[in-house]
Design a protein around this motif. Structure first.
Motif, PDB file in Angstrom:
ATOM      1  N   GLN A 134      38.689  48.868  28.261  1.00 24.50           N
ATOM      2  CA  GLN A 134      37.793  47.726  28.386  1.00 24.50           C
ATOM      3  C   GLN A 134      38.602  46.479  28.709  1.00 24.50           C
ATOM      4  N   ILE A 135      38.032  45.609  29.538  1.00 23.99           N
ATOM      5  CA  ILE A 135      38.631  44.306  29.779  1.00 23.99           C
ATOM      6  C   ILE A 135      37.747  43.285  29.076  1.00 23.99           C
ATOM      7  N   SER A 136      38.340  42.459  28.255  1.00 21.52           N
ATOM      8  CA  SER A 136      37.598  41.417  27.569  1.00 21.52           C
ATOM      9  C   SER A 136      38.386  40.118  27.668  1.00 21.52           C
ATOM     10  N   LEU A 137      37.890  39.184  28.460  1.00 21.91           N
ATOM     11  CA  LEU A 137      38.556  37.903  28.674  1.00 21.91           C
ATOM     12  C   LEU A 137      37.601  36.801  28.262  1.00 21.91           C
ATOM     13  N   ARG A 154      45.018  47.251  40.693  1.00 24.05           N
ATOM     14  CA  ARG A 154      45.940  47.354  41.822  1.00 24.05           C
ATOM     15  C   ARG A 154      45.249  47.003  43.143  1.00 24.05           C
ATOM     16  N   VAL A 155      44.543  45.863  43.133  1.00 24.62           N
ATOM     17  CA  VAL A 155      43.845  45.392  44.326  1.00 24.62           C
ATOM     18  C   VAL A 155      44.224  43.935  44.562  1.00 24.62           C
ATOM     19  N   LYS A 156      43.912  43.441  45.757  1.00 23.45           N
ATOM     20  CA  LYS A 156      44.107  42.027  46.074  1.00 23.45           C
ATOM     21  C   LYS A 156      42.725  41.411  46.196  1.00 23.45           C
ATOM     22  N   VAL A 157      42.458  40.365  45.417  1.00 23.44           N
ATOM     23  CA  VAL A 157      41.162  39.695  45.436  1.00 23.44           C
ATOM     24  C   VAL A 157      41.283  38.416  46.262  1.00 23.44           C
ATOM     25  N   SER A 158      40.385  38.254  47.239  1.00 29.28           N
ATOM     26  CA  SER A 158      40.355  37.042  48.053  1.00 29.28           C
ATOM     27  C   SER A 158      39.100  36.255  47.716  1.00 29.28           C
ATOM     28  N   THR A 159      39.221  34.939  47.738  1.00 30.82           N
ATOM     29  CA  THR A 159      38.049  34.097  47.496  1.00 30.82           C
ATOM     30  C   THR A 159      37.662  33.416  48.797  1.00 30.82           C
ATOM     31  N   LEU A 160      36.364  33.246  48.989  1.00 28.88           N
ATOM     32  CA  LEU A 160      35.854  32.592  50.191  1.00 28.88           C
ATOM     33  C   LEU A 160      35.248  31.253  49.808  1.00 28.88           C
ATOM     34  N   GLY A 161      35.393  30.290  50.694  1.00 28.13           N
ATOM     35  CA  GLY A 161      34.763  28.997  50.450  1.00 28.13           C
ATOM     36  C   GLY A 161      35.502  28.175  49.414  1.00 28.13           C
ATOM     37  N   ASP A 162      34.813  27.182  48.904  1.00 25.60           N
ATOM     38  CA  ASP A 162      35.405  26.210  47.988  1.00 25.60           C
ATOM     39  C   ASP A 162      35.135  26.620  46.544  1.00 25.60           C
ATOM     40  N   ILE A 163      35.898  27.574  46.035  1.00 25.29           N
ATOM     41  CA  ILE A 163      35.697  28.071  44.677  1.00 25.29           C
ATOM     42  C   ILE A 163      36.729  27.430  43.759  1.00 25.29           C
ATOM     43  N   ASP A 164      36.249  26.916  42.621  1.00 26.51           N
ATOM     44  CA  ASP A 164      37.127  26.270  41.645  1.00 26.51           C
ATOM     45  C   ASP A 164      37.773  27.332  40.763  1.00 26.51           C
ATOM     46  N   LEU A 165      39.052  27.644  41.009  1.00 18.23           N
ATOM     47  CA  LEU A 165      39.754  28.678  40.248  1.00 18.23           C
ATOM     48  C   LEU A 165      40.103  28.221  38.833  1.00 18.23           C
ATOM     49  N   ASP A 166      39.901  26.925  38.533  1.00 18.83           N
ATOM     50  CA  ASP A 166      40.151  26.413  37.186  1.00 18.83           C
ATOM     51  C   ASP A 166      38.903  26.464  36.304  1.00 18.83           C
ATOM     52  N   GLN A 167      37.795  26.895  36.904  1.00 16.84           N
ATOM     53  CA  GLN A 167      36.543  27.021  36.137  1.00 16.84           C
ATOM     54  C   GLN A 167      36.702  28.111  35.084  1.00 16.84           C
ATOM     55  N   HIS A 168      36.241  27.853  33.860  1.00 17.23           N
ATOM     56  CA  HIS A 168      36.379  28.805  32.758  1.00 17.23           C
ATOM     57  C   HIS A 168      35.177  29.729  32.668  1.00 17.23           C
ATOM     58  N   ILE A 169      35.451  31.026  32.483  1.00 15.16           N
ATOM     59  CA  ILE A 169      34.378  32.010  32.313  1.00 15.16           C
ATOM     60  C   ILE A 169      34.776  33.016  31.234  1.00 15.16           C
ATOM     61  N   THR A 170      33.802  33.768  30.785  1.00 14.12           N
ATOM     62  CA  THR A 170      34.029  34.879  29.863  1.00 14.12           C
ATOM     63  C   THR A 170      33.573  36.142  30.563  1.00 14.12           C
ATOM     64  N   LEU A 171      34.382  37.195  30.477  1.00 12.68           N
ATOM     65  CA  LEU A 171      34.105  38.432  31.210  1.00 12.68           C
ATOM     66  C   LEU A 171      34.391  39.631  30.329  1.00 12.68           C
ATOM     67  N   LYS A 172      33.486  40.606  30.357  1.00  9.69           N
ATOM     68  CA  LYS A 172      33.714  41.857  29.637  1.00  9.69           C
ATOM     69  C   LYS A 172      33.346  43.006  30.574  1.00  9.69           C
ATOM     70  N   ILE A 173      34.290  43.928  30.775  1.00 12.94           N
ATOM     71  CA  ILE A 173      34.067  45.088  31.648  1.00 12.94           C
ATOM     72  C   ILE A 173      34.388  46.348  30.867  1.00 12.94           C
ATOM     73  N   ASN A 174      33.430  47.282  30.852  1.00  7.25           N
ATOM     74  CA  ASN A 174      33.703  48.615  30.301  1.00  7.25           C
ATOM     75  C   ASN A 174      34.194  49.464  31.454  1.00  7.25           C
ATOM     76  N   ASP A 175      35.382  49.999  31.319  1.00  5.99           N
ATOM     77  CA  ASP A 175      36.014  50.790  32.376  1.00  5.99           C
ATOM     78  C   ASP A 175      35.204  52.050  32.632  1.00  5.99           C
ATOM     79  N   GLU A 176      34.803  52.213  33.907  1.00  2.01           N
ATOM     80  CA  GLU A 176      33.982  53.375  34.254  1.00  2.01           C
ATOM     81  C   GLU A 176      34.696  54.705  34.019  1.00  2.01           C
ATOM     82  N   ARG A 177      36.023  54.704  34.014  1.00  2.00           N
ATOM     83  CA  ARG A 177      36.765  55.962  33.822  1.00  2.00           C
ATOM     84  C   ARG A 177      36.690  56.439  32.366  1.00  2.00           C
ATOM     85  N   SER A 178      36.248  55.564  31.461  1.00  2.00           N
ATOM     86  CA  SER A 178      36.229  55.958  30.055  1.00  2.00           C
ATOM     87  C   SER A 178      34.930  56.667  29.680  1.00  2.00           C
ATOM     88  N   ARG A 179      33.988  56.726  30.605  1.00  5.41           N
ATOM     89  CA  ARG A 179      32.692  57.344  30.301  1.00  5.41           C
ATOM     90  C   ARG A 179      32.743  58.843  30.448  1.00  5.41           C
TER      91      ARG A 179
END
Length: 179
Positions: A134-137, A154-179
């Protein structure tokens, strides 16, 4: 290997290998005066204490421990190798690197192109979260979230447009491989 997994070395040390990583050791591992392994890729170690030194060879870096928890990354995907100490103590040395002892929460980053290294304090959870399913940020900048996702998958993420990378968020991902 194309899947990540956990296994135990003959001395009781637990190792988690990340996707595409390999670990090798000699057949005399149990009897040798120094427990020595060679890493290609990324691994997290929970080293069993048995009185003998434990050494991880990762490219130009050599990490020596007695009993501790730490992560090592040596992969062609990135131009830097890293040693991140969660607990205990490790000594890192290498080609052109003066031996340095890390304290818990410190990370040594070695730039293979420039041949120089830096030590900084990090949130170790960001560098060892891949061993869990699980990822929990919480309250992280978008830039930090992207860095975590790139590292874990192991990927490269690109952002499009004017995205504020300093914006704070909370994210939780359940890894699909663990199911």
């Amino acid at each position: 290997s194309n899947s990540k997994g956990e296994f135990q070395l003959p001395d009781g040390t637990s190792v988690w290998l990340n996707i595409g990583s390999s670990l090798s050791y000699n057949s005399n591992f149990e009897k040798a005066s120094v427990r020595e392994v060679k890493l290609d890729g990324e691994a997290y170690f929970d080293v069993a204490k048995d009185g003998r030194s434990f050494v991880v060879n990762a490219g130009d870096l050599q990490v020596s421990v007695l009993g501790t928890r730490f992560a090592v990354m040596h992969t062609p995907l990135y131009e830097r190798d890293q040693v991140t100490l969660v607990s205990g103590s490790v000594r890192v040395k290498g080609e052109g690197i003066q031996a340095v002892t890390l304290s818990p929460g410190e990370q040594l980053s070695y730039d293979r192109l420039l041949g120089d290294s830096t030590v900084r304090t990090v949130d170790t959870g960001d560098y060892v979260s891949w061993i869990r399913s699980q990822i929990s940020l919480e309250d992280c900048t978008l830039g930090k979230v992207i860095e975590n996702l790139e590292h874990r998958y192991r990927v490269k993420v690109s952002t499009l447009g004017d995205i504020d990378l300093d914006q704070h968020i909370t994210l939780k991902i359940n890894d699909e491989r663990s199911r």
